[in-house]
Design an enzyme around this catalytic site. Structure first.
Site, PDB file in Angstrom:
ATOM      1  N   ASP A  29      -3.854  -4.752 -18.263  1.00 25.11           N
ATOM      2  CA  ASP A  29      -3.031  -3.840 -18.817  1.00 25.11           C
ATOM      3  C   ASP A  29      -3.247  -2.677 -19.908  1.00 25.11           C
ATOM      4  O   ASP A  29      -2.381  -2.311 -20.016  1.00 25.11           O
ATOM      5  CB  ASP A  29      -1.780  -4.004 -17.973  1.00 25.11           C
ATOM      6  CG  ASP A  29      -1.821  -4.528 -16.903  1.00 25.11           C
ATOM      7  OD1 ASP A  29      -1.793  -3.786 -15.667  1.00 25.11           O
ATOM      8  OD2 ASP A  29      -0.578  -5.242 -16.787  1.00 25.11           O
ATOM      9  N   ASN A  50      -5.398   2.621 -13.005  1.00 25.33           N
ATOM     10  CA  ASN A  50      -4.559   1.592 -12.653  1.00 25.33           C
ATOM     11  C   ASN A  50      -2.976   2.094 -12.738  1.00 25.33           C
ATOM     12  O   ASN A  50      -3.107   2.531 -13.884  1.00 25.33           O
ATOM     13  CB  ASN A  50      -4.921   0.214 -13.471  1.00 25.33           C
ATOM     14  CG  ASN A  50      -3.991  -0.917 -13.266  1.00 25.33           C
ATOM     15  OD1 ASN A  50      -3.228  -0.774 -11.593  1.00 25.33           O
ATOM     16  ND2 ASN A  50      -2.912  -1.650 -13.880  1.00 25.33           N
ATOM     17  N   THR A  69     -10.033  -1.238 -18.695  1.00 26.49           N
ATOM     18  CA  THR A  69     -10.664  -1.441 -19.782  1.00 26.49           C
ATOM     19  C   THR A  69     -10.728  -3.125 -19.518  1.00 26.49           C
ATOM     20  O   THR A  69      -9.349  -2.991 -18.624  1.00 26.49           O
ATOM     21  CB  THR A  69     -10.570  -0.920 -20.707  1.00 26.49           C
ATOM     22  OG1 THR A  69      -9.220  -1.668 -21.715  1.00 26.49           O
ATOM     23  CG2 THR A  69     -10.156   0.308 -21.643  1.00 26.49           C
ATOM     24  N   SER A 104       3.548   3.645 -15.836  1.00 21.49           N
ATOM     25  CA  SER A 104       2.267   3.812 -16.732  1.00 21.49           C
ATOM     26  C   SER A 104       1.038   4.126 -15.572  1.00 21.49           C
ATOM     27  O   SER A 104       0.893   2.856 -14.969  1.00 21.49           O
ATOM     28  CB  SER A 104       1.719   3.343 -17.729  1.00 21.49           C
ATOM     29  OG  SER A 104       3.051   3.367 -18.516  1.00 21.49           O
ATOM     30  N   HIS A 149       0.894   0.701 -13.225  1.00 18.39           N
ATOM     31  CA  HIS A 149       0.784  -0.456 -13.846  1.00 18.39           C
ATOM     32  C   HIS A 149       3.244  -0.359 -13.713  1.00 18.39           C
ATOM     33  O   HIS A 149       3.061   1.032 -14.647  1.00 18.39           O
ATOM     34  CB  HIS A 149       0.630  -0.934 -15.315  1.00 18.39           C
ATOM     35  CG  HIS A 149       1.565  -2.285 -15.454  1.00 18.39           C
ATOM     36  ND1 HIS A 149       1.106  -3.365 -15.213  1.00 18.39           N
ATOM     37  CD2 HIS A 149       2.432  -1.915 -16.677  1.00 18.39           C
ATOM     38  CE1 HIS A 149       2.170  -4.067 -15.657  1.00 18.39           C
ATOM     39  NE2 HIS A 149       2.481  -3.433 -16.907  1.00 18.39           N
ATOM     40  N   GLY A 171       1.072  -1.476  -0.310  1.00 20.95           N
ATOM     41  CA  GLY A 171      -0.206   0.274   0.379  1.00 20.95           C
ATOM     42  C   GLY A 171       0.591   1.039   0.228  1.00 20.95           C
ATOM     43  O   GLY A 171       0.082   2.759   0.551  1.00 20.95           O
TER      44      GLY A 171
END
Ligand code: GRF
Length: 224
Positions: A152, A114, A148, A143, A116, A19
């Site tokens: 990734d 997200n 979607t 990134s 990544h 986290g």
């Protein structure tokens, strides 16, 4: 509504691990520099450090165990139903390590991002630092993208780059990248929370203009 910032965007964070990205978002929120209100942290791992960080901050911490559900879709539906109880305008996947069912993803289209640890479209999936080293890449990075159904694979909002050194290991590369990830995520969430970045029908818009290449994290921690 956040007591100190009535325009703060209701946000839910999903995390499977320690986290540190969550902690970075929380710190920025608490400093008053990030107009979000993290209302809950959700996890697929009951022992995730991210849940402890949430509890310490007085934020709801929710975990469900995938093995207690018949299949991926029913687990994802249940976890995202719990998320929806907090009425988020934004869901941030910050080290959430599960593939999410496409139907559930579609419900949150344009409202879920997200982070990544690779320069997408390179290295979707796991083990990105090792793959960058094994490919003798000069540059690696992270990134932030809209989520979607493609793993990734959603539209990339912003990236940060760092050089790969000859003696780098996956651990050394990941340790150097992590503080940059935190800045990248905060800067990206900031623009989304201020509605300066949105996902339109034909792609990402920044201040109303189509984004033709991912934004880059600048040295001053802004995006451009
Ligand atoms: C980060 O490297 C993130 O990019 C990746 O998992 C890691 C999570 O770290 N997907 P933390 O749990 O936020 O510390």
């Amino acid at each position: 509504m956040h007591p100190e910032n009535p325009t703060a965007v209701p946000t839910v964070v999903f995390a499977s691990g320690r986290g540190s990205n969550l902690a970075a978002l929380l710190a920025a929120q608490q400093l008053g520099t990030l107009p979000i209100q993290i209302r809950a942290v959700l996890s697929d791992k009951s022992k995730a450090g991210a849940l402890d960080i949430a509890r310490d901050a007085g934020i709801a911490a929710v975990s469900l165990a995938p093995r207690q559900f018949a299949d991926r879709r029913s687990f994802d539906q249940a976890l995202f139903d719990r998320a929806a109880e907090f009425s988020p305008d934004l869901i941030v996947l910050a080290g959430y390590m599960r593939i999410i069912d496409a139907t559930v993803v579609a419900t949150w289209h344009g409202r879920m991002i997200n982070i990544h640890p690779s320069l997408l479209p390179k290295y979707p999936g796991l083990d990105t630092h090792r793959r960058a080293i094994d490919s003798h890449d000069d540059l690696h990075g992270a990134s932030v993208h809209f989520v979607t159904a493609q793993l990734d694979g959603g539209p990339v909002i912003a990236q940060v780059e760092l050089p790969v050194f000859a003696d780098d290991t996956p651990d050394s590369l990941s340790a150097r990248l992590l503080p940059l990830e935190h800045r990248l995520l905060i800067a990206s969430v900031n623009l989304i929370a201020r509605r300066r970045i949105v996902l339109g029908p034909s792609g990402i818009l920044v201040d109303g203009q189509p984004l033709t290449a991912a934004l880059r994290l600048r040295a001053d921690a802004t995006l451009g």
